[in-house]
Design an enzyme around this catalytic site. Sequence first.
Site, PDB file in Angstrom:
ATOM      1  N   HIS A   1      -3.555  -4.091   2.337  1.00 27.78           N
ATOM      2  CA  HIS A   1      -4.938  -3.581   2.292  1.00 27.78           C
ATOM      3  C   HIS A   1      -5.303  -2.750   3.518  1.00 27.78           C
ATOM      4  O   HIS A   1      -5.778  -1.645   3.372  1.00 27.78           O
ATOM      5  CB  HIS A   1      -5.944  -4.717   2.077  1.00 27.78           C
ATOM      6  CG  HIS A   1      -7.307  -4.240   1.652  1.00 27.78           C
ATOM      7  ND1 HIS A   1      -7.491  -3.364   0.598  1.00 27.78           N
ATOM      8  CD2 HIS A   1      -8.541  -4.537   2.123  1.00 27.78           C
ATOM      9  CE1 HIS A   1      -8.797  -3.140   0.448  1.00 27.78           C
ATOM     10  NE2 HIS A   1      -9.452  -3.832   1.358  1.00 27.78           N
TER      11      HIS A   1
ATOM     12  N   HIS B   1     -10.498  -2.285   7.270  1.00 28.00           N
ATOM     13  CA  HIS B   1     -11.306  -3.141   6.391  1.00 28.00           C
ATOM     14  C   HIS B   1     -11.736  -4.435   7.078  1.00 28.00           C
ATOM     15  O   HIS B   1     -12.756  -5.016   6.720  1.00 28.00           O
ATOM     16  CB  HIS B   1     -10.514  -3.502   5.118  1.00 28.00           C
ATOM     17  CG  HIS B   1     -10.174  -2.325   4.265  1.00 28.00           C
ATOM     18  ND1 HIS B   1     -11.124  -1.640   3.543  1.00 28.00           N
ATOM     19  CD2 HIS B   1      -8.997  -1.699   4.024  1.00 28.00           C
ATOM     20  CE1 HIS B   1     -10.532  -0.654   2.890  1.00 28.00           C
ATOM     21  NE2 HIS B   1      -9.241  -0.663   3.170  1.00 28.00           N
TER      22      HIS B   1
ATOM     23  N   HIS C   1      -3.276  -9.410  -1.608  1.00 32.55           N
ATOM     24  CA  HIS C   1      -3.469  -8.028  -1.173  1.00 32.55           C
ATOM     25  C   HIS C   1      -4.404  -7.944   0.040  1.00 32.55           C
ATOM     26  O   HIS C   1      -4.104  -7.286   1.034  1.00 32.55           O
ATOM     27  CB  HIS C   1      -4.025  -7.168  -2.313  1.00 32.55           C
ATOM     28  CG  HIS C   1      -4.317  -5.759  -1.881  1.00 32.55           C
ATOM     29  ND1 HIS C   1      -3.325  -4.902  -1.462  1.00 32.55           N
ATOM     30  CD2 HIS C   1      -5.489  -5.079  -1.751  1.00 32.55           C
ATOM     31  CE1 HIS C   1      -3.862  -3.747  -1.115  1.00 32.55           C
ATOM     32  NE2 HIS C   1      -5.174  -3.821  -1.271  1.00 32.55           N
TER      33      HIS C   1
ATOM     34  N   ASP D   1       0.828  -1.209   0.000  1.00 28.54           N
ATOM     35  CA  ASP D   1       0.000   0.000   0.000  1.00 28.54           C
ATOM     36  C   ASP D   1       0.863   1.260   0.000  1.00 28.54           C
ATOM     37  O   ASP D   1       0.814   2.055   0.929  1.00 28.54           O
ATOM     38  CB  ASP D   1      -0.938  -0.040   1.228  1.00 28.54           C
ATOM     39  CG  ASP D   1      -1.779  -1.300   1.260  1.00 28.54           C
ATOM     40  OD1 ASP D   1      -2.912  -1.268   0.762  1.00 28.54           O
ATOM     41  OD2 ASP D   1      -1.289  -2.351   1.730  1.00 28.54           O
TER      42      ASP D   1
ATOM     43  N   ASN E   1      -6.678  -3.630  -4.959  1.00 27.12           N
ATOM     44  CA  ASN E   1      -7.917  -3.098  -5.547  1.00 27.12           C
ATOM     45  C   ASN E   1      -7.682  -1.753  -6.238  1.00 27.12           C
ATOM     46  O   ASN E   1      -8.289  -1.472  -7.270  1.00 27.12           O
ATOM     47  CB  ASN E   1      -9.034  -3.003  -4.497  1.00 27.12           C
ATOM     48  CG  ASN E   1      -8.604  -2.317  -3.215  1.00 27.12           C
ATOM     49  OD1 ASN E   1      -7.619  -2.713  -2.592  1.00 27.12           O
ATOM     50  ND2 ASN E   1      -9.310  -1.283  -2.827  1.00 27.12           N
TER      51      ASN E   1
ATOM     52  N   HIS F   1      -3.966  -0.405   6.222  1.00 29.26           N
ATOM     53  CA  HIS F   1      -2.745   0.383   6.239  1.00 29.26           C
ATOM     54  C   HIS F   1      -2.128   0.393   7.629  1.00 29.26           C
ATOM     55  O   HIS F   1      -2.177   1.387   8.348  1.00 29.26           O
ATOM     56  CB  HIS F   1      -3.021   1.799   5.743  1.00 29.26           C
ATOM     57  CG  HIS F   1      -3.502   1.828   4.323  1.00 29.26           C
ATOM     58  ND1 HIS F   1      -3.874   2.976   3.670  1.00 29.26           N
ATOM     59  CD2 HIS F   1      -3.667   0.823   3.424  1.00 29.26           C
ATOM     60  CE1 HIS F   1      -4.233   2.692   2.428  1.00 29.26           C
ATOM     61  NE2 HIS F   1      -4.141   1.384   2.263  1.00 29.26           N
TER      62      HIS F   1
ATOM     63  N   TYR G   1      -1.290   4.674  -6.155  1.00 27.88           N
ATOM     64  CA  TYR G   1      -2.534   5.378  -5.787  1.00 27.88           C
ATOM     65  C   TYR G   1      -2.767   6.545  -6.722  1.00 27.88           C
ATOM     66  O   TYR G   1      -1.816   7.090  -7.254  1.00 27.88           O
ATOM     67  CB  TYR G   1      -2.430   5.899  -4.342  1.00 27.88           C
ATOM     68  CG  TYR G   1      -2.552   4.786  -3.334  1.00 27.88           C
ATOM     69  CD1 TYR G   1      -3.813   4.268  -3.018  1.00 27.88           C
ATOM     70  CD2 TYR G   1      -1.442   4.240  -2.713  1.00 27.88           C
ATOM     71  CE1 TYR G   1      -3.952   3.242  -2.102  1.00 27.88           C
ATOM     72  CE2 TYR G   1      -1.573   3.206  -1.795  1.00 27.88           C
ATOM     73  CZ  TYR G   1      -2.828   2.708  -1.496  1.00 27.88           C
ATOM     74  OH  TYR G   1      -2.964   1.686  -0.604  1.00 27.88           O
TER      75      TYR G   1
ATOM     76  N   ASP H   1      -1.652  -2.577  -4.011  1.00 31.25           N
ATOM     77  CA  ASP H   1      -1.922  -1.139  -3.988  1.00 31.25           C
ATOM     78  C   ASP H   1      -0.584  -0.449  -4.216  1.00 31.25           C
ATOM     79  O   ASP H   1      -0.068   0.279  -3.378  1.00 31.25           O
ATOM     80  CB  ASP H   1      -2.624  -0.677  -2.706  1.00 31.25           C
ATOM     81  CG  ASP H   1      -4.139  -0.883  -2.791  1.00 31.25           C
ATOM     82  OD1 ASP H   1      -4.616  -1.419  -3.810  1.00 31.25           O
ATOM     83  OD2 ASP H   1      -4.852  -0.484  -1.850  1.00 31.25           O
TER      84      ASP H   1
END
Length: 326
Positions: free
Chosen positions: A242, A216, A207, A42, A113, A244, A78, A75
Amino acid sequence: MAGLGLWMAFISVCFVSVSALLQRLEHPVKTDGSLSLVVIGDWGRKGTYNQSEVSAQMGRVAAKLNIDFVISTGDNFYDDGLTGIDDPAFENSFSKIYNAKSLQKQWYNVLGNHDYRGDVEAQLNPILQNIDPRWICQKSFIVDTEIAEFFFVDTTPFVDKYFLKPKEHKYDWRGVLPREKYLSKLLMDLEIALKDSTADWKIVVGHHPVRSIGHHGDTQELIRQLLPILEANDVDMYINGHDHCLEHISSTSSQIQFLTSGGGSKAWKGDIDKERRDGMEFYYDGQGFMSLELQQTNAKVVYYDIFGQVLHTVNLFKGLRSASAI
Ligand SMILES: *[C@@H]1O[C@H](CO)[C@@H](O)[C@H](O)[C@H]1NC(C)=O
């Protein structure tokens, strides 16, 4: 004629199942048979949100451990992946940021994602190696080393909400549709590969978390569809991003350790689910990364913050585990 037809059908089934297997990449171990690496997730924000600070400490630790390669849990860019193979974000968020000499090793990347929200085929395109030869990204693949096998799994297509609320974001599902077929083939290929594996350590990388108490939380689709396969095949670690944060959860029903390294840039979400503490070993709501050192009978996982301070260590022993199982 009927016999020939059946024979042809048999041949085509064999062909399909052979061609379906996950691609396997070989990576050598050190001369003493050990392996070391760092894991980051990420991250791609052009150095902001402490991405550069994490990179600097990662470089320091990678030099100390003389790492063999880097794993990215996805990720990578971004907010919406890469726009194409010529997107400057590839250099501005990857090549120019992870510039330490010790990090000039192979990077094995999965997609998150956010990566699916861009031109997904750009990240998968080997032409990116002309810009930065470290880059290897595939949807699902295996990295085979002498003491460990790493099974990289494309987890984004498992998550229902990306399909049920497609208006929220546009996803590039090229190569994924029809979804049911894609997922069942992936699970079957993974199961075959795990069953065939004779590696000392079986490590699965995706991920999305299977288990997490972060923003999440657990990924129910993975608990239902992926976890039973991991448990049935003695997987030692499931590594993800995923959420953070940095996190370690142990399993109460198997040997699997759930390891989250998703602290590559933006963190400090502040919404940990404090109610659910079963198997909870460690949670850090900030930036950082993870290192992994493997030898035949022991594994060491270390989590670091942006100052390079050690936050948490996990020691796993093969011998002790089988002894305690008697
Ligand atoms: C960067 O890291 C420091 C130390 O952990 C933290 O206090 C700060 O909030 C972080 N900055 C951002 C933008 O997350």
